[in-house]
Design an enzyme around this catalytic site. Sequence first.
Site: not given
Ligand code: SAJ
Length: 452
Positions: A216, A270
């Site tokens: 995880k 996360c």
């Molecule tokens: N972000 C960027 N650039 C990108 C992608 C995301 O700047 O290309 C930023 C987003 O704007 C945001 C942050 O990263 O601020 C995180 O967003 P996210 O959509 O990547 O992830 P979370 O935090 O909503 O959910 C993540 C997911 N993990 C992965 O994709 C590896 C989800 O599957 C997990 O279940 C979740 O964390 C968790 O609960 O751990």
Amino acid sequence: MKICVLGLGYIGLPTASMFATQGVEVIGVDVNPRVVTALTNGDVHIKEPGLHALVESALQSGKFHIATEPSDADAFIIAVPTPSKNTPDSGDEVGTSSSRGRRPDLSYVKAAAEAVAACLKIGNLVILESTSPPGTTAHVVREILEKTGLIAGSDFSLAFCAERVLPGRILIELVDNDRIVGGVDAASAERARELYATFVQGSILTTDTTTAEMVKLMENTFRDVNIALANEFAKVCEVVGIDVYEATRLANHHPRVDILKPGPGVGGHCIAVDPWFVVSAAPEVTQLIRSARDVNDAQPQLVADMIGASVVGIKDPVITALGLAYKADIDDLRESPSIEVVKALRRSGFSVRLHDPFSACLPDGTPVEQDLNKALAGADVCVILTDHSPYRQLKPWDSALTGMRHKQIVDTRDCLEYGLWESAGFIVRRLGVASKSTIQESVSPGVAEPVH
Ligand code: SAJ
């Protein structure tokens, strides 16, 4: 079969409701009496597509009971938060972020394990779902439960199974995603696998508890490091005078390259937190992970500086920030980089108006404007911090935009068709793109073109 789910938050509530709608008797437990009262009255405290209907149908099925304390059950699922806290010396090192040296706070997990221990019986299954540092199930949780005199792996089963769902798609991913289950022994893993198979349609793969915990953390750290790389590429592209989005699109044509998007930073509960669990597990060998955290944590200040530069020379500038959630189309403000950008601007003395269609106020109660026309009336720069769908649809001729004092946009999410805006006379600044028409070049020094 009766299950007790401890923690009715973003994960516990959908999980408990999912089991109940599959006919399993569920006791949903939360220590917050306001959550318990609200849910008992059918009010769902979390905004997530489809969740309200799912909770409603779980409650109507008569299988879902809400309580403030756990009671006897066949299985217990712990889904409480595992935040991180600063180490005493964090923030003191020059040139590093204040979150450097954050370490896991297991107080909620320990309290939940104590509560389970009070009801633990021979033959029970206990599963930890909270994202946890490696060894938490096999040592911390096990130790608390074994104080009862019962032994994990022989008297009761003990397993770890983290959620992997993406906020905004929780109900879909809860069912479709593969799950990793780790057991203190093979039988514990197998029992947990069978339980999740009640509603999970993805594969359920088994391993030991510490590997499952590490899996995880590795998933979210992988994403954090890759976002840091995208943020660093954005800075490099600005230096060399090209467009990072164009370069990324072309690089991603390579079959084994998938570069992510730069942005104002990494938020949520996360990805900005979990890499620190890895660092604290092995501080001597995690330089890359630590650097990635530092790169992502520095983005809000970088964006604030970019916005500040756009209003140089304007008397009493008004900055309007669109979007406060940590990502698009959700109301989740936890660890949001958008809020960090606003704070950085206010620290520099700027007047910042806030707008977000999904959040009417900040966690401290500060109201957030809901009317876009009012938020942008007389503004000198419109900054898109979170790419909510309504912002993606904005056009330069919309009444809200024509009410601005100066035609300036800062798009930190690359969500606007910028050519359209430039043709309409707007100065558009994007992260990772060398400015074609800076204020200084286009009008008199330091002053953007006013709206006529
Ligand atoms: N972000 C960027 N650039 C990108 C992608 C995301 O700047 O290309 C930023 C987003 O704007 C945001 C942050 O990263 O601020 C995180 O967003 P996210 O959509 O990547 O992830 P979370 O935090 O909503 O959910 C993540 C997911 N993990 C992965 O994709 C590896 C989800 O599957 C997990 O279940 C979740 O964390 C968790 O609960 O751990």
